[in-house]
Design a protein around this motif. Structure first.
Motif, PDB file in Angstrom:
ATOM      1  N   ASP A   1       0.834  -1.205   0.000  1.00 28.18           N
ATOM      2  CA  ASP A   1       0.000   0.000   0.000  1.00 28.18           C
ATOM      3  C   ASP A   1       0.867   1.253   0.000  1.00 28.18           C
ATOM      4  OD1 ASP A   1      -2.394  -1.366  -0.036  1.00 28.18           O
ATOM      5  OD2 ASP A   1      -2.612  -1.369   2.152  1.00 28.18           O
ATOM      6  N   GLU A   2       1.908   1.248   0.833  1.00 24.23           N
ATOM      7  CA  GLU A   2       2.796   2.400   0.948  1.00 24.23           C
ATOM      8  C   GLU A   2       4.067   2.243   0.118  1.00 24.23           C
ATOM      9  OE1 GLU A   2       3.654   2.932   5.054  1.00 24.23           O
ATOM     10  OE2 GLU A   2       1.557   3.164   5.625  1.00 24.23           O
ATOM     11  N   GLY A   3       4.352   1.026  -0.345  1.00 20.70           N
ATOM     12  CA  GLY A   3       5.589   0.783  -1.073  1.00 20.70           C
ATOM     13  C   GLY A   3       6.801   0.826  -0.164  1.00 20.70           C
ATOM     14  N   ARG A   4       6.642   0.375   1.082  1.00 21.45           N
ATOM     15  CA  ARG A   4       7.713   0.440   2.083  1.00 21.45           C
ATOM     16  C   ARG A   4       8.158  -0.948   2.509  1.00 21.45           C
ATOM     17  NH1 ARG A   4       5.932   2.987   7.221  1.00 21.45           N
ATOM     18  NH2 ARG A   4       7.611   1.739   8.041  1.00 21.45           N
ATOM     19  N   THR A   5       9.446  -1.097   2.747  1.00 22.41           N
ATOM     20  CA  THR A   5       9.982  -2.316   3.337  1.00 22.41           C
ATOM     21  C   THR A   5       9.943  -2.163   4.850  1.00 22.41           C
ATOM     22  OG1 THR A   5      11.424  -2.712   1.448  1.00 22.41           O
ATOM     23  CG2 THR A   5      12.005  -3.792   3.514  1.00 22.41           C
ATOM     24  N   LEU A   6       9.255  -3.082   5.515  1.00 20.17           N
ATOM     25  CA  LEU A   6       9.079  -3.002   6.965  1.00 20.17           C
ATOM     26  C   LEU A   6      10.213  -3.694   7.715  1.00 20.17           C
ATOM     27  CD1 LEU A   6       5.262  -3.807   7.049  1.00 20.17           C
ATOM     28  CD2 LEU A   6       6.363  -1.561   7.007  1.00 20.17           C
ATOM     29  N   ALA A   7      10.705  -4.789   7.154  1.00 20.16           N
ATOM     30  CA  ALA A   7      11.796  -5.530   7.799  1.00 20.16           C
ATOM     31  C   ALA A   7      12.522  -6.331   6.729  1.00 20.16           C
ATOM     32  CB  ALA A   7      11.249  -6.467   8.867  1.00 20.16           C
ATOM     33  N   SER A   8      13.768  -6.641   7.005  1.00 21.40           N
ATOM     34  CA  SER A   8      14.526  -7.470   6.075  1.00 21.40           C
ATOM     35  C   SER A   8      15.581  -8.258   6.835  1.00 21.40           C
ATOM     36  CB  SER A   8      15.192  -6.613   4.996  1.00 21.40           C
ATOM     37  OG  SER A   8      16.170  -5.787   5.565  1.00 21.40           O
ATOM     38  N   ILE A   9      16.048  -9.314   6.194  1.00 24.10           N
ATOM     39  CA  ILE A   9      17.109 -10.137   6.754  1.00 24.10           C
ATOM     40  C   ILE A   9      17.876 -10.740   5.586  1.00 24.10           C
ATOM     41  CG2 ILE A   9      15.828 -12.307   6.929  1.00 24.10           C
ATOM     42  CD1 ILE A   9      17.137 -12.613   9.739  1.00 24.10           C
ATOM     43  N   SER A  10      19.166 -10.954   5.762  1.00 20.64           N
ATOM     44  CA  SER A  10      19.982 -11.469   4.685  1.00 20.64           C
ATOM     45  C   SER A  10      21.215 -12.161   5.236  1.00 20.64           C
ATOM     46  CB  SER A  10      20.408 -10.322   3.762  1.00 20.64           C
ATOM     47  OG  SER A  10      21.307 -10.779   2.795  1.00 20.64           O
ATOM     48  N   THR A  11      21.753 -13.076   4.463  1.00 16.61           N
ATOM     49  CA  THR A  11      23.008 -13.712   4.850  1.00 16.61           C
ATOM     50  C   THR A  11      24.187 -12.778   4.607  1.00 16.61           C
ATOM     51  OG1 THR A  11      23.156 -14.751   2.680  1.00 16.61           O
ATOM     52  CG2 THR A  11      22.192 -16.059   4.451  1.00 16.61           C
ATOM     53  N   LEU A  12      23.941 -11.616   4.035  1.00 10.85           N
ATOM     54  CA  LEU A  12      24.994 -10.618   3.860  1.00 10.85           C
ATOM     55  C   LEU A  12      25.232  -9.812   5.133  1.00 10.85           C
ATOM     56  CD1 LEU A  12      24.065  -9.286   0.323  1.00 10.85           C
ATOM     57  CD2 LEU A  12      26.008 -10.724   0.931  1.00 10.85           C
ATOM     58  N   GLU A  13      24.288  -9.870   6.086  1.00 10.52           N
ATOM     59  CA  GLU A  13      24.451  -9.152   7.341  1.00 10.52           C
ATOM     60  C   GLU A  13      25.569  -9.791   8.160  1.00 10.52           C
ATOM     61  OE1 GLU A  13      20.780  -8.842   9.471  1.00 10.52           O
ATOM     62  OE2 GLU A  13      19.684  -8.315   7.654  1.00 10.52           O
ATOM     63  N   HIS A  14      26.235  -8.975   8.956  1.00  8.29           N
ATOM     64  CA  HIS A  14      27.384  -9.442   9.732  1.00  8.29           C
ATOM     65  C   HIS A  14      27.003 -10.588  10.680  1.00  8.29           C
ATOM     66  CE1 HIS A  14      31.226  -9.420  11.664  1.00  8.29           C
ATOM     67  NE2 HIS A  14      30.729  -9.055  12.823  1.00  8.29           N
ATOM     68  N   GLU A  15      25.834 -10.501  11.263  1.00  6.99           N
ATOM     69  CA  GLU A  15      25.368 -11.506  12.227  1.00  6.99           C
ATOM     70  C   GLU A  15      25.167 -12.880  11.581  1.00  6.99           C
ATOM     71  OE1 GLU A  15      21.468 -12.154  15.085  1.00  6.99           O
ATOM     72  OE2 GLU A  15      21.830 -10.217  14.146  1.00  6.99           O
ATOM     73  N   PHE A  16      24.792 -12.905  10.308  1.00  2.00           N
ATOM     74  CA  PHE A  16      24.482 -14.157   9.612  1.00  2.00           C
ATOM     75  C   PHE A  16      25.473 -14.472   8.500  1.00  2.00           C
ATOM     76  CE2 PHE A  16      20.436 -12.193  10.932  1.00  2.00           C
ATOM     77  CZ  PHE A  16      20.085 -13.107  11.909  1.00  2.00           C
ATOM     78  N   LYS A  17      26.644 -13.891   8.571  1.00  3.99           N
ATOM     79  CA  LYS A  17      27.657 -14.040   7.521  1.00  3.99           C
ATOM     80  C   LYS A  17      28.077 -15.498   7.317  1.00  3.99           C
ATOM     81  CE  LYS A  17      30.286 -11.478   4.839  1.00  3.99           C
ATOM     82  NZ  LYS A  17      29.742 -10.757   3.729  1.00  3.99           N
ATOM     83  N   ASP A  18      28.061 -16.305   8.372  1.00  2.00           N
ATOM     84  CA  ASP A  18      28.505 -17.691   8.268  1.00  2.00           C
ATOM     85  C   ASP A  18      27.437 -18.630   7.718  1.00  2.00           C
ATOM     86  OD1 ASP A  18      27.007 -17.246  10.535  1.00  2.00           O
ATOM     87  OD2 ASP A  18      28.005 -18.815  11.703  1.00  2.00           O
ATOM     88  N   LEU A  19      26.203 -18.167   7.516  1.00  2.00           N
ATOM     89  CA  LEU A  19      25.134 -19.011   6.993  1.00  2.00           C
ATOM     90  C   LEU A  19      25.223 -19.112   5.474  1.00  2.00           C
ATOM     91  CD1 LEU A  19      22.040 -17.858   9.080  1.00  2.00           C
ATOM     92  CD2 LEU A  19      23.573 -19.765   9.515  1.00  2.00           C
ATOM     93  N   LYS A  20      24.986 -20.299   4.967  1.00  2.00           N
ATOM     94  CA  LYS A  20      24.973 -20.565   3.526  1.00  2.00           C
ATOM     95  C   LYS A  20      23.526 -20.789   3.105  1.00  2.00           C
ATOM     96  CE  LYS A  20      29.490 -20.870   3.375  1.00  2.00           C
ATOM     97  NZ  LYS A  20      30.168 -19.636   3.185  1.00  2.00           N
ATOM     98  N   PRO A  21      23.238 -20.728   1.818  1.00  2.14           N
ATOM     99  CA  PRO A  21      21.864 -20.982   1.376  1.00  2.14           C
ATOM    100  C   PRO A  21      21.544 -22.480   1.313  1.00  2.14           C
ATOM    101  CG  PRO A  21      23.195 -20.351  -0.487  1.00  2.14           C
ATOM    102  CD  PRO A  21      24.055 -20.208   0.724  1.00  2.14           C
ATOM    103  N   THR A  22      21.613 -23.123   2.471  1.00  2.71           N
ATOM    104  CA  THR A  22      21.245 -24.528   2.592  1.00  2.71           C
ATOM    105  C   THR A  22      19.938 -24.624   3.361  1.00  2.71           C
ATOM    106  OG1 THR A  22      22.469 -24.777   4.660  1.00  2.71           O
ATOM    107  CG2 THR A  22      23.670 -25.256   2.620  1.00  2.71           C
TER     108      THR A  22
END
Length: 120
Positions: A49-70
């Motif tokens: 409705d607003e065209g806004r991202t409310l939250a996001s998460i990614s393996t590129l973030e420092h906290e999840f850097k060690d996670l692979k797409p498994t």
């Protein structure tokens, strides 16, 4: 644009367009979209409705850097995303698989988010 894509990319794009005709995120039920590649995995929660991202998460973030797409790591990422959504008082969402088949990593991410208590 479609001529430069290979057949697999073209089929995913057509599935994506077909899904987006029906899936729409509102303030009450935002849309969770998934993006995966061979190296990374990410998810976003979008209010269309607003065209806004409310939250996001990614393996590129420092906290999840060690996670692979498994599958196992996608489930962990999904649980962490569910906790972020709970912190923002979001309990109901609409899932957009973004043209990817609902299998493997995409399914594990969705199941991990459900396990954290988010309703699809």
């Amino acid at each position: 644009m479609l001529r430069k894509l290979n057949d697999k990319q073209r089929r995913r794009l057509h599935r994506k367009i077909h899904i987006r005709k029906r899936v729409y995120g509102t303030a009450e039920r935002p849309r969770m979209t998934v993006t995966r590649s061979n190296r990374n995995l990410s998810a976003q929660l979008i209010n269309d409705d607003e065209g806004r991202t409310l939250a996001s998460i990614s393996t590129l973030e420092h906290e999840f850097k060690d996670l692979k797409p498994t599958v196992a790591d996608a489930a962990k990422l999904g649980e962490a995303f569910g906790e972020r959504l709970k912190d923002k008082n979001i309990t109901k969402i609409v899932f957009d698989r973004n043209g990817y088949l609902y299998h493997g990593v995409v399914k594990a991410l969705a199941d991990g988010t459900r396990k954290a208590g988010i309703e699809f």
